[in-house]
Write a protein that holds these residues in place. Structure first.
Motif, PDB file in Angstrom:
ATOM      1  N   ARG A 272       0.852  -1.190   0.000  1.00  0.00           N
ATOM      2  CA  ARG A 272       0.000   0.000   0.000  1.00  0.00           C
ATOM      3  C   ARG A 272       0.882   1.233   0.000  1.00  0.00           C
ATOM      4  NH1 ARG A 272      -4.815   2.018   4.234  1.00  0.00           N
ATOM      5  NH2 ARG A 272      -5.253   3.966   3.111  1.00  0.00           N
ATOM      6  N   THR A 273       0.631   2.133  -0.926  1.00  0.00           N
ATOM      7  CA  THR A 273       1.378   3.388  -0.981  1.00  0.00           C
ATOM      8  C   THR A 273       0.793   4.360   0.042  1.00  0.00           C
ATOM      9  OG1 THR A 273       1.869   3.087  -3.326  1.00  0.00           O
ATOM     10  CG2 THR A 273       2.038   5.330  -2.446  1.00  0.00           C
ATOM     11  N   PRO A 274       1.625   4.969   0.869  1.00  0.00           N
ATOM     12  CA  PRO A 274       1.100   5.896   1.884  1.00  0.00           C
ATOM     13  C   PRO A 274       0.303   7.037   1.267  1.00  0.00           C
ATOM     14  CG  PRO A 274       3.359   5.300   2.394  1.00  0.00           C
ATOM     15  CD  PRO A 274       3.070   4.738   1.024  1.00  0.00           C
ATOM     16  N   ASP A 275      -0.738   7.442   1.991  1.00  0.00           N
ATOM     17  CA  ASP A 275      -1.599   8.528   1.534  1.00  0.00           C
ATOM     18  C   ASP A 275      -0.989   9.897   1.820  1.00  0.00           C
ATOM     19  OD1 ASP A 275      -3.994   6.828   0.885  1.00  0.00           O
ATOM     20  OD2 ASP A 275      -3.818   6.372   3.017  1.00  0.00           O
ATOM     21  N   VAL A 276      -0.262  10.002   2.925  1.00  0.00           N
ATOM     22  CA  VAL A 276       0.285  11.282   3.368  1.00  0.00           C
ATOM     23  C   VAL A 276       1.687  11.037   3.911  1.00  0.00           C
ATOM     24  CG1 VAL A 276      -0.020  13.261   4.928  1.00  0.00           C
ATOM     25  CG2 VAL A 276      -2.035  12.076   4.021  1.00  0.00           C
ATOM     26  N   LEU A 277       2.599  11.963   3.654  1.00  0.00           N
ATOM     27  CA  LEU A 277       3.930  11.919   4.253  1.00  0.00           C
ATOM     28  C   LEU A 277       3.959  12.846   5.457  1.00  0.00           C
ATOM     29  CD1 LEU A 277       6.310  11.968   1.132  1.00  0.00           C
ATOM     30  CD2 LEU A 277       5.337  10.006   2.355  1.00  0.00           C
ATOM     31  N   LEU A 278       4.511  12.348   6.559  1.00  0.00           N
ATOM     32  CA  LEU A 278       4.575  13.113   7.808  1.00  0.00           C
ATOM     33  C   LEU A 278       6.037  13.286   8.212  1.00  0.00           C
ATOM     34  CD1 LEU A 278       1.756  11.285   9.837  1.00  0.00           C
ATOM     35  CD2 LEU A 278       1.540  13.297   8.356  1.00  0.00           C
ATOM     36  N   PRO A 279       6.731  14.299   7.672  1.00  0.00           N
ATOM     37  CA  PRO A 279       8.139  14.510   8.059  1.00  0.00           C
ATOM     38  C   PRO A 279       8.249  14.778   9.561  1.00  0.00           C
ATOM     39  CG  PRO A 279       7.541  15.864   6.156  1.00  0.00           C
ATOM     40  CD  PRO A 279       6.264  15.290   6.705  1.00  0.00           C
ATOM     41  N   ASN A 280       9.318  14.296  10.136  1.00  0.00           N
ATOM     42  CA  ASN A 280       9.539  14.495  11.562  1.00  0.00           C
ATOM     43  C   ASN A 280      10.147  15.868  11.833  1.00  0.00           C
ATOM     44  OD1 ASN A 280       8.572  11.976  12.283  1.00  0.00           O
ATOM     45  ND2 ASN A 280      10.585  11.012  12.119  1.00  0.00           N
ATOM     46  N   GLY A 281       9.668  16.503  12.880  1.00  0.00           N
ATOM     47  CA  GLY A 281      10.199  17.797  13.281  1.00  0.00           C
ATOM     48  C   GLY A 281      10.798  17.730  14.667  1.00  0.00           C
ATOM     49  N   LEU A 282      11.086  18.892  15.205  1.00  0.00           N
ATOM     50  CA  LEU A 282      11.602  19.030  16.563  1.00  0.00           C
ATOM     51  C   LEU A 282      10.902  20.190  17.241  1.00  0.00           C
ATOM     52  CD1 LEU A 282      15.487  18.668  16.234  1.00  0.00           C
ATOM     53  CD2 LEU A 282      13.959  17.086  17.391  1.00  0.00           C
ATOM     54  N   ASN A 283      10.902  20.162  18.547  1.00  0.00           N
ATOM     55  CA  ASN A 283      10.486  21.330  19.313  1.00  0.00           C
ATOM     56  C   ASN A 283      11.709  22.228  19.422  1.00  0.00           C
ATOM     57  OD1 ASN A 283       9.495  23.217  21.078  1.00  0.00           O
ATOM     58  ND2 ASN A 283       9.343  21.839  22.828  1.00  0.00           N
ATOM     59  N   ILE A 284      11.870  23.131  18.463  1.00  0.00           N
ATOM     60  CA  ILE A 284      13.095  23.918  18.341  1.00  0.00           C
ATOM     61  C   ILE A 284      13.329  24.770  19.591  1.00  0.00           C
ATOM     62  CG2 ILE A 284      14.277  25.695  16.996  1.00  0.00           C
ATOM     63  CD1 ILE A 284      14.088  22.972  15.615  1.00  0.00           C
ATOM     64  N   ASN A 285      12.268  25.170  20.273  1.00  0.00           N
ATOM     65  CA  ASN A 285      12.438  25.982  21.479  1.00  0.00           C
ATOM     66  C   ASN A 285      13.285  25.273  22.524  1.00  0.00           C
ATOM     67  OD1 ASN A 285      10.977  28.156  20.542  1.00  0.00           O
ATOM     68  ND2 ASN A 285       9.022  27.408  21.370  1.00  0.00           N
TER      69      ASN A 285
END
Length: 618
Positions: A272-285
């Motif tokens: 199954r091909t993913p529907d949405v890509l969710l890049p990982n972030g950081l709490n920059i603060n």
């Protein structure tokens, strides 16, 4: 390897009435489920923890995480709360059913609601749960695998919790369940069988089969379209994990992953091909130091200087003002993390620096967790001797200062040799004599359990990177975590990174890659690869990333030799920068990191949840 198979059809959504208008219903509840809630094991813990402030900002008290109860970790990260509201009352009801459950707050920034489930209380019913997984979904599981048994009982506890919550709430509001990784996945097919009245999202951060294949096939991406996933899962004895992950991917209303690199992996290995890509972030603060970050770099660089003096100076000395600190860190996956490529590129960099006659020295740190006996005795002795120098020097400084002051007050200029006692001069001479060592500085700080078979050590030996005085590239292999209690450094990992000049992470298999992102947030330029999700994201969406202080090594369509040359070129180019140019680059990369704050990237999660609700009501 077999030819690629056509993708199986996606799981059809359950027919629903049109999505009710918000004016007639309460705001939705979001339940985010993971094995790593209040339970630090790997990178998903960082994803969840750092994302909390962004999720709480959007969802407020309607956001709750669900994870397994671990008594020791809960004592540190969990604060109980009264059993109020729909979630608290559901926890109370589970307790009345004989299922251990805890409701409270996760003690991280944002303090979100959290439910921790004592899934072990369902072990007596494990055979029934396994039977249902096999009978309803064709998933067979071994009887003696402790982790799989725990995962299945946690999935059953989650299923019971969400069904109980839905009985109370689904008539008045929408529910969204978002499960992460195969260890939270079993709940999804079971809930679909129950016709659970809510929307479901599943995120795989890296397919379990992909990890195994990449570690054992140096042409993994070329071969990816042709793998027979059933055959390969059986070969690596991970059939149950793969089946659970595949069922969760197909049972969810919205299937997501973290990068286009992993999306291709999902298409071929999970069907199954993913529907949405969710890049990982950081709490920059969390990493922000405002205008202080350059001062912090200088402060923590001095601490690394102390380690360098203790480790190298008994054998020979070099100019610390012309020394740059490079590092890499991560799980000990020698090929996947690009450790092999890094060492090869360092050998080539060593040759180029010698040819160029540059005064620059590089001390490269490889930080990972490997099986060890203890810290090397000679390494500890050198560190202790450095402290002896400091103690003796402090005594002499205090004594000389006081006596010089007294002499000056009487109008005389004394013979400086008379200002300190013979005791301290003798103590200093003895320390210097004991300090000297004719052996080469060690390339590893600890005694490894299997020194002869360690791939990092063996490659260093083959490349002759053995810390010779005439080599500008020195190497420190530190097979343990860096913490404030570490006797060799005495600073936390974040502080160590701030004191370095460049992070090097040319991964071969990396679904996302937090380490270069953390490096950026701490004001340290970094190098990644286009086979990491993060590097692929940069290469496609931010073509000027080099100017921002982030290099991307091309590994996807390049051979090993050209990738090693490119990495060596990048590091050599950094060595040619002036001090002012390095400071400007730290300023640039620290500012650029704000692009990856969760308050920007969190929007992708919100889009996935909205899409799941739309499909649920379709």
């Amino acid at each position: 390897m077999a030819k690629s198979k056509p993708n199986p059809p996606k799981a059809a959504p359950v027919p629903r009435k049109p999505r009710p208008t918000k004016s007639r219903r309460a705001e939705p509840l979001l339940l985010e489920i993971s094995w790593e809630v209040c339970n630090q094991l790997g990178g998903i813990y960082t994803v969840l923890r750092s994302k909390v402030p962004s999720m709480v900002t959007r969802w407020s008290n309607r956001y709750c995480l669900i994870g397994p109860y671990n008594h020791d970790k809960a004592q540190v990260e969990f604060e109980p709360a009264p059993l109020v509201g729909p979630i608290g009352q559901t926890v109370k009801q589970l307790r009345e059913m004989g299922i251990g459950a805890h409701f409270g707050r996760w003690l991280v920034t944002g303090r979100p609601n959290v439910v921790l489930l004592e899934h072990q209380s369902l072990q007596n019913n494990l055979s029934d749960t396994k039977y249902r997984l096999f009978n309803d979904h064709g998933i067979s599981t071994p009887t003696s695998d402790g982790l799989i048994n725990d995962v299945i009982s946690f999935g059953e506890a989650t299923r019971i919790f969400l069904n109980t919550l839905a009985e109370k709430e689904s008539h008045r509001r929408d529910l969204v369940a978002h499960c992460h990784e195969w260890m939270a996945g079993p709940a999804i097919p079971m809930l679909r069988k129950d016709n659970w009245p809510g929307a479901m999202v599943f995120t795989t951060h890296a397919t379990i089969l992909g990890r195994y294949l990449a570690m054992n096939d140096n042409q993994f991406y070329d071969h990816l379209p042709f793998f027979d996933d059933v055959k390969e899962a059986k070969h690596y004895n991970i059939e149950a994990q793969h089946q659970l992950e595949r069922a969760a991917a197909h049972g969810s209303h919205v299937f997501t992953t973290v990068s286009d690199v992993t999306a291709e992996e999902c298409t071929h290995l999970l069907g199954r091909t993913p529907d949405v890509l969710l890049p990982n972030g950081l709490n920059i603060n969390r990493f922000a130091a405002l205008h202080e970050f350059q001062n912090l770099h200088q402060e923590y660089k001095k601490r690394i200087h102390q380690f360098t003096m203790a480790h190298f100076f008994p054998s020979y000395t070099f100019d610390l003002d012309n020394t740059l600190y490079f590092y890499t860190s991560g799980r000990y996956e020698y090929l996947n993390k690009g450790m092999d490529l890094t060492i090869e590129a360092l050998a080539r960099l060593n040759h180029r620096l010698k040819e160029a006659g540059t005064p620059i020295n590089i001390v490269f740190f490889l930080i990972t967790k490997a099986p060890i006996h203890s810290i090397n005795v000679h390494t500890l002795q050198s560190r202790a001797m450095l402290e002896e120098f400091r103690t003796t020097a402090d005594h002499i400084k205090e004594q000389v200062g006081q006596r010089l002051f007294e002499a000056a007050a009487t109008g005389t200029i004394p013979d400086l040799n008379t200002l300190t006692d013979e005791y301290y001069r003798l103590r200093l001479r003895r320390a210097i004599h004991a300090w000297k060592n004719e052996a080469l500085p060690a390339i590893v700080t600890h005694d490894l359990i299997d020194d002869q078979k360690d791939p990092v050590l063996n490659q260093l030996r083959n490349c002759n990177l053995l810390n010779y005085q005439h080599d500008p590239v020195k190497f420190i292999y530190h097979p343990n975590f860096i913490t404030a209690t570490n006797p060799l450094f005495g600073i936390d990992y974040d502080h160590f990174v701030r004191g370095t000049h460049l992070g090097v992470f040319p991964s071969y298999y990396e679904p996302w890659g937090y380490t270069p992102l953390e490096s950026m947030a701490l004001g340290v330029p970094a190098i990644t690869s286009d086979l990491s999700g993060f590097g692929s994201y940069l290469a496609q969406l931010l073509p000027d990333h080099d100017e921002k202080g982030i290099g991307v090594v091309h590994r996807r369509y390049a051979n090993y030799n050209s990738a090693a040359d490119q990495l060596a070129d990048m590091m050599f180019k950094y060595c040619q920068l002036s001090r002012r140019e390095r400071i400007n680059m730290r300023n640039t990369v620290e500012s650029f990191s704000e692009h990856f704050d969760w308050h920007n990237l969190g929007r992708r999660y919100h889009e996935a949840h909205e899409l799941a609700l739309d499909r649920f009501h379709a």
